[in-house]
Design a protein around this motif. Structure first.
Motif, PDB file in Angstrom:
ATOM      1  N   TRP A   1       0.096  -1.319   0.179  1.00  0.00           N
ATOM      2  CA  TRP A   1      -0.158  -0.208   0.246  1.00  0.00           C
ATOM      3  C   TRP A   1       0.838   0.682  -0.345  1.00  0.00           C
ATOM      4  O   TRP A   1       1.684   1.330   0.509  1.00  0.00           O
ATOM      5  N   ALA A   2       0.566   2.242  -0.527  1.00  0.00           N
ATOM      6  CA  ALA A   2       1.126   3.002  -1.300  1.00  0.00           C
ATOM      7  C   ALA A   2       1.369   4.149   0.398  1.00  0.00           C
ATOM      8  O   ALA A   2       0.290   4.099   1.034  1.00  0.00           O
ATOM      9  N   ARG A   3       2.511   4.913   1.044  1.00  0.00           N
ATOM     10  CA  ARG A   3       1.825   5.757   2.262  1.00  0.00           C
ATOM     11  C   ARG A   3       1.992   6.931   1.451  1.00  0.00           C
ATOM     12  O   ARG A   3       1.436   7.557   0.621  1.00  0.00           O
ATOM     13  N   THR A   4       1.319   7.399   2.228  1.00  0.00           N
ATOM     14  CA  THR A   4       0.373   8.540   2.219  1.00  0.00           C
ATOM     15  C   THR A   4       1.380  10.295   3.373  1.00  0.00           C
ATOM     16  O   THR A   4       1.746  10.143   4.138  1.00  0.00           O
ATOM     17  N   GLY A   5       1.263  11.373   2.760  1.00  0.00           N
ATOM     18  CA  GLY A   5       2.244  12.070   2.984  1.00  0.00           C
ATOM     19  C   GLY A   5       3.194  12.472   3.040  1.00  0.00           C
ATOM     20  O   GLY A   5       3.217  11.917   2.020  1.00  0.00           O
ATOM     21  N   VAL A   6       4.067  12.961   3.846  1.00  0.00           N
ATOM     22  CA  VAL A   6       5.622  13.520   3.244  1.00  0.00           C
ATOM     23  C   VAL A   6       6.182  12.342   3.661  1.00  0.00           C
ATOM     24  O   VAL A   6       5.833  11.024   4.676  1.00  0.00           O
TER      25      VAL A   6
ATOM     26  N   THR B   1       4.681  -2.626   3.427  1.00  0.00           N
ATOM     27  CA  THR B   1       3.463  -4.232   2.965  1.00  0.00           C
ATOM     28  C   THR B   1       3.595  -4.621   4.029  1.00  0.00           C
ATOM     29  O   THR B   1       3.996  -4.953   5.212  1.00  0.00           O
ATOM     30  N   ILE B   2       2.483  -5.575   4.274  1.00  0.00           N
ATOM     31  CA  ILE B   2       1.302  -6.064   4.740  1.00  0.00           C
ATOM     32  C   ILE B   2       1.897  -7.348   5.093  1.00  0.00           C
ATOM     33  O   ILE B   2       1.072  -7.583   3.310  1.00  0.00           O
TER      34      ILE B   2
ATOM     35  N   PRO C   1      -8.668  -6.744   1.209  1.00  0.00           N
ATOM     36  CA  PRO C   1      -8.799  -5.593   1.842  1.00  0.00           C
ATOM     37  C   PRO C   1      -8.874  -4.145   0.809  1.00  0.00           C
ATOM     38  O   PRO C   1      -9.013  -4.403  -0.531  1.00  0.00           O
ATOM     39  N   SER C   2     -10.302  -3.311   1.259  1.00  0.00           N
ATOM     40  CA  SER C   2      -9.917  -2.349   0.620  1.00  0.00           C
ATOM     41  C   SER C   2      -9.117  -1.153   1.277  1.00  0.00           C
ATOM     42  O   SER C   2      -8.701   0.168  -0.024  1.00  0.00           O
ATOM     43  N   SER C   3      -8.230  -1.253   2.449  1.00  0.00           N
ATOM     44  CA  SER C   3      -7.638  -0.393   2.978  1.00  0.00           C
ATOM     45  C   SER C   3      -6.560  -1.307   3.360  1.00  0.00           C
ATOM     46  O   SER C   3      -6.023  -2.342   4.065  1.00  0.00           O
ATOM     47  N   ARG C   4      -5.659  -0.273   3.344  1.00  0.00           N
ATOM     48  CA  ARG C   4      -4.349  -0.779   4.672  1.00  0.00           C
ATOM     49  C   ARG C   4      -5.124  -0.851   6.262  1.00  0.00           C
ATOM     50  O   ARG C   4      -4.288  -2.714   6.007  1.00  0.00           O
ATOM     51  N   GLN C   5      -5.576  -0.720   6.815  1.00  0.00           N
ATOM     52  CA  GLN C   5      -6.377  -0.557   7.305  1.00  0.00           C
ATOM     53  C   GLN C   5      -6.567  -2.166   7.752  1.00  0.00           C
ATOM     54  O   GLN C   5      -6.693  -3.034   8.566  1.00  0.00           O
TER      55      GLN C   5
END
Length: 216
Positions: A92-97, A107-108, A132-136
Motif C-alpha cells: 500500500w502506498a504511503r500517504t503524506g510526506v 508492506t502487509i 482488503p480495500s484499505s491498509r487498515q
C-alpha cells in the motif's frame, strides 16, 4: 536505449532465467513442482497463484525466490495429496510526506500458511481469499488470515491454517526420477538439478550478481 527500456529488458531477462532454473517444462508461465520425470506428470493438476501469494514450498521442495516477487504464476502439481506453504502479501502506498531513506509503501504480510489437499489429474485450482480495500483492513485481516483452495468446478479442496513447521514431517515428498539419484541428498544428479539447488539457496544479492554475469 533509454534507462526505462534497459530496466524493462533486465526484468524480462531475469524472469526468463528464473523460469529456466526452476525447470519449467511446458511453458514459461507454469512451474512444475516435482523433480525428474514421474509418469503422473503426464496429466498434472495446476494451482494458480496470484501476485499476492508468495509460494514457499510444495511438498517440502523450496520454490524459486523470483527477483520480481509479485508475479502471478501457475504451479504444476502431481495428482494426489499435495502440501503447500505460502504467505499472503499486499503493498500500500504511503500517504503524506516520505522522508529520505523511508520506504514509499507499506508492506502487509501474513504469517506462513499451510494447506494440504488432494489434487485431481488435469484439474485447475485457485486461491480464494478476502481482498482488503484499505491498509487498515489488510492489517486487521492478518490476525486471522486464511485462504481456500478452490477447484475449477467451485469445490473447496482445502483451507489454509497457520503453519507451525511441524506438519512437514508427514507431508508428501516431491518425487524424484530414478535415473540417477545422489544417495546423500536424494536429488537427481544432473546439471539442471544442481543449478536449481544452488539458485534456491542463493541470496538476493548473489542472484543479482549471477544475472549481471550471465548477460554481460
Amino acid at each position: 536505449m533509454t534507462t526505462c527500456h534497459v530496466s524493462s529488458v533486465f526484468k524480462w531477462l531475469a524472469v526468463v532465467v528464473s523460469f529456466t532454473l526452476a525447470g519449467c517444462a511446458s511453458s514459461v508461465t507454469r512451474i512444475d513442482t516435482w523433480q525428474g520425470d514421474p509418469v503422473e506428470a503426464d496429466n498434472p493438476a495446476v494451482l494458480k497463484a496470484p501476485g499476492e501469494i508468495q509460494m514457499i514450498t510444495v511438498n517440502g521442495r523450496k520454490m524459486t525466490n523470483f527477483l520480481i516477487s509479485d508475479l502471478a504464476l501457475d504451479y504444476g502439481l502431481l495428482p494426489g495429496q499435495n502440501d503447500v506453504v505460502f504467505t499472503y502479501k499486499t503493498i500500500w502506498a504511503r500517504t503524506g510526506v516520505v522522508r529520505d531513506g523511508e520506504s514509499k509503501v507499506h508492506t502487509i504480510e501474513s504469517e506462513r500458511q499451510r494447506v494440504s489437499f488432494d489434487a485431481q489429474p488435469g484439474a485447475v485450482y485457485r486461491f480464494q481469499f478476502d481482498r482488503p480495500s484499505s491498509r487498515q483492513q489488510a492489517e486487521a485481516m492478518m490476525k486471522t488470515f486464511s485462504a481456500a483452495i478452490v477447484s475449477d468446478t467451485g469445490e473447496v479442496a482445502g483451507r489454509s491454517e497457520l503453519w507451525d513447521g511441524k506438519a512437514m514431517a508427514d507431508a508428501p515428498r516431491t518425487p524424484v526420477s530414478s535415473s540417477k539419484v545422489d544417495d546423500e541428498t536424494g536429488v537427481a544428479d544432473t546439471p539442471l538439478d544442481r543449478l536449481k539447488s544452488v539458485w534456491s539457496e542463493a541470496s538476493e544479492e548473489e542472484k543479482r550478481t549471477f544475472l549481471r554475469w550471465a548477460f554481460e
